[in-house]
Design a protein around this motif. Sequence first.
Motif, PDB file in Angstrom:
ATOM      1  N   UNK A 112       0.838  -1.202   0.000  1.00  0.00           N
ATOM      2  CA  UNK A 112       0.000   0.000   0.000  1.00  0.00           C
ATOM      3  C   UNK A 112       0.876   1.257   0.000  1.00  0.00           C
ATOM      4  N   UNK A 113       2.164   1.056   0.344  1.00  0.00           N
ATOM      5  CA  UNK A 113       3.099   2.189   0.274  1.00  0.00           C
ATOM      6  C   UNK A 113       4.013   1.962  -0.919  1.00  0.00           C
ATOM      7  N   UNK A 114       3.832   2.763  -1.947  1.00  0.00           N
ATOM      8  CA  UNK A 114       4.626   2.558  -3.155  1.00  0.00           C
ATOM      9  C   UNK A 114       5.400   3.815  -3.519  1.00  0.00           C
ATOM     10  N   UNK A 115       6.361   3.631  -4.366  1.00  0.00           N
ATOM     11  CA  UNK A 115       7.259   4.720  -4.758  1.00  0.00           C
ATOM     12  C   UNK A 115       7.285   4.787  -6.287  1.00  0.00           C
ATOM     13  N   UNK A 116       7.448   5.995  -6.815  1.00  0.00           N
ATOM     14  CA  UNK A 116       7.546   6.161  -8.265  1.00  0.00           C
ATOM     15  C   UNK A 116       8.808   5.473  -8.783  1.00  0.00           C
ATOM     16  N   UNK A 117       8.671   4.763  -9.896  1.00  0.00           N
ATOM     17  CA  UNK A 117       9.803   4.007 -10.438  1.00  0.00           C
ATOM     18  C   UNK A 117      10.926   4.936 -10.911  1.00  0.00           C
ATOM     19  N   UNK A 118      10.611   6.199 -11.142  1.00  0.00           N
ATOM     20  CA  UNK A 118      11.644   7.147 -11.586  1.00  0.00           C
ATOM     21  C   UNK A 118      12.307   7.889 -10.418  1.00  0.00           C
ATOM     22  N   UNK A 119      11.904   7.587  -9.187  1.00  0.00           N
ATOM     23  CA  UNK A 119      12.448   8.290  -8.024  1.00  0.00           C
ATOM     24  C   UNK A 119      13.974   8.264  -7.991  1.00  0.00           C
ATOM     25  N   UNK A 120      14.553   9.431  -7.934  1.00  0.00           N
ATOM     26  CA  UNK A 120      16.010   9.598  -7.775  1.00  0.00           C
ATOM     27  C   UNK A 120      16.845   9.009  -8.916  1.00  0.00           C
ATOM     28  N   UNK A 121      16.205   8.648  -9.986  1.00  0.00           N
ATOM     29  CA  UNK A 121      16.960   8.038 -11.080  1.00  0.00           C
ATOM     30  C   UNK A 121      17.971   9.019 -11.680  1.00  0.00           C
ATOM     31  N   UNK A 122      17.671  10.296 -11.573  1.00  0.00           N
ATOM     32  CA  UNK A 122      18.589  11.301 -12.139  1.00  0.00           C
ATOM     33  C   UNK A 122      19.906  11.355 -11.370  1.00  0.00           C
ATOM     34  N   UNK A 130      19.786   1.894  -5.579  1.00  0.00           N
ATOM     35  CA  UNK A 130      18.772   2.686  -4.877  1.00  0.00           C
ATOM     36  C   UNK A 130      17.427   1.984  -4.960  1.00  0.00           C
ATOM     37  N   UNK A 131      17.334   0.784  -4.449  1.00  0.00           N
ATOM     38  CA  UNK A 131      16.053   0.089  -4.505  1.00  0.00           C
ATOM     39  C   UNK A 131      15.021   0.806  -3.643  1.00  0.00           C
ATOM     40  N   UNK A 132      13.814   0.854  -4.153  1.00  0.00           N
ATOM     41  CA  UNK A 132      12.735   1.444  -3.365  1.00  0.00           C
ATOM     42  C   UNK A 132      11.689   0.409  -2.971  1.00  0.00           C
ATOM     43  N   UNK A 158      12.090   0.466 -18.518  1.00  0.00           N
ATOM     44  CA  UNK A 158      13.378   1.153 -18.640  1.00  0.00           C
ATOM     45  C   UNK A 158      13.911   1.646 -17.285  1.00  0.00           C
ATOM     46  N   UNK A 159      13.134   2.440 -16.555  1.00  0.00           N
ATOM     47  CA  UNK A 159      13.668   2.883 -15.253  1.00  0.00           C
ATOM     48  C   UNK A 159      13.883   1.725 -14.271  1.00  0.00           C
ATOM     49  N   UNK A 160      13.005   0.736 -14.345  1.00  0.00           N
ATOM     50  CA  UNK A 160      13.122  -0.438 -13.470  1.00  0.00           C
ATOM     51  C   UNK A 160      14.496  -1.096 -13.654  1.00  0.00           C
ATOM     52  N   UNK A 161      14.897  -1.292 -14.902  1.00  0.00           N
ATOM     53  CA  UNK A 161      16.181  -1.945 -15.183  1.00  0.00           C
ATOM     54  C   UNK A 161      17.356  -1.037 -14.843  1.00  0.00           C
ATOM     55  N   UNK A 162      17.164   0.260 -15.010  1.00  0.00           N
ATOM     56  CA  UNK A 162      18.246   1.195 -14.673  1.00  0.00           C
ATOM     57  C   UNK A 162      18.500   1.228 -13.176  1.00  0.00           C
ATOM     58  N   UNK A 163      17.436   1.136 -12.397  1.00  0.00           N
ATOM     59  CA  UNK A 163      17.602   1.095 -10.939  1.00  0.00           C
ATOM     60  C   UNK A 163      18.500  -0.063 -10.542  1.00  0.00           C
ATOM     61  N   UNK A 169       8.036  -4.599  -8.028  1.00  0.00           N
ATOM     62  CA  UNK A 169       8.995  -4.430  -6.939  1.00  0.00           C
ATOM     63  C   UNK A 169      10.403  -4.473  -7.526  1.00  0.00           C
ATOM     64  N   UNK A 170      11.183  -3.438  -7.263  1.00  0.00           N
ATOM     65  CA  UNK A 170      12.491  -3.389  -7.922  1.00  0.00           C
ATOM     66  C   UNK A 170      13.548  -4.268  -7.235  1.00  0.00           C
TER      67      UNK A 170
END
Length: 362
Positions: A54-64, A84-86, A147-152, A203-204
């Motif tokens: 129920x607590x989720x994070x955007x897959x693009x979080x902190x990717x920059x 940086x797994x979320x 794409x962001x999932x794999x980059x994380x 889930x990353x």
Amino acid sequence: MAFWRKSTLSRIENPCFLIFLIIFQAIFILLLYRGSSSVVLQDHLDIPNQVDYSKTEDVYTNLSLYAPVLDKTTMRYCTSDTVMNVGPLTITFDILPSERTIIDKNPYVQSGGCYSPPHCLASYKTAVIVPHRNRERQLHHFLYYLHPFLQRQQLYYCIYLIHQDGSGPFNRAKLLNVGVREALKDDDWDCLLLHNVDLIPENDYNVYICEEYYPKLMSSAIDVLDYSLPYWTFFGGVTALTPEHYMKINGFPNTYWDRDGENDDIAKRIQIVGMKIVRTPLVIGRYKTVDGTQLSDFPQEIRPQLHTRETWKDDGMNSLDFKLLAKKKYPLYMNITVDIGAAPMISLQGKKEGNKTSFGNL
Ligand SMILES: *[C@@H]1O[C@H](CO)[C@@H](O)[C@H](O)[C@H]1NC(C)=O
Ligand SMILES: *[C@@H]1O[C@H](CO)[C@@H](O)[C@H](O)[C@H]1NC(C)=O
Ligand SMILES: *[C@@H]1O[C@H](CO)[C@@H](O)[C@H](O)[C@H]1NC(C)=O
């Protein structure tokens, strides 16, 4: 039984015989274990028992934060320190992201849908291979999240779309064979990640790498399957095999046109060559289905009779024939278009069941 007991009892004082008995039993138990189950549930690392989705994070979080280092010569190998797994990811299909949006949000993805971390040297190479036809809407959602999932996960990766030309029956397993053959021409991939286009990982911590010894089911828990395995040997959706695993089973069958059963055939191949299936733990291997694909895409208990034992050596990578129509780099993926031929009439009419074979959709 009684006879066996009697003769055993009469010899039981003999310590040599006792030792022999114990060893014999141990071997028997081992054999039984190997033979009875081709599948072991794998849990490794320190995977939590419970994850709060129920607590989720955007897959693009902190990717920059994964930005190019100025001096390439000092670049080190990627390590877990920089991951940086979320955990649980926010996944919705309300808005269809445009190609432009996805490109802008993934500035380091190169033409052909490839990425290598700009801040460290990737120590792992994964080819994501996706069979496809007329699923553009799902494809956009897929690319937006994958794409962001794999980059994380700090992987070196490419996304290969294997596009079946024409309007004949779809053949997912054969398209995957084509994808594997073409992908291996480009690089010596550590892992072949075989992926349905309509499944999005939630889930990353579900890291897209292979297990060394055994093929792995990544999609252990799919939303439309009540986040549980539909049956014990299920091997559909998202799976990970090394090129060695893949060749050991002679790849996937080429002969499943628009009908269910190819996943079971694959699971059977794995068992026949003496491997097991390992799985991502249920709390991590969760997937959402884009647009809630019909359940019929995932065959449940009623499954066809298989003849894998007789067919696997002659039907697979060694019998693969297709016409490569195009291999073109798009900004977010490699588009490989193939003519994989038509289903033979015998298969369309159903080999064993006369002419009343039912057709699944996919
Ligand atoms: C994002 O990065 C900031 C700054 O490093 C950090 O404080 C924050 O916890 C990070 N967020 C997540 C979800 O990891
Ligand atoms: C892939 O390429 C084929 C032609 O080579 C094209 O018809 C198809 O639309 C392309 N698919 C995608 C998803 O780009
Ligand atoms: C199916 O088979 C039956 C008998 O075997 C035959 O009478 C019928 O015409 C067939 N139907 C089709 C659509 O081929």
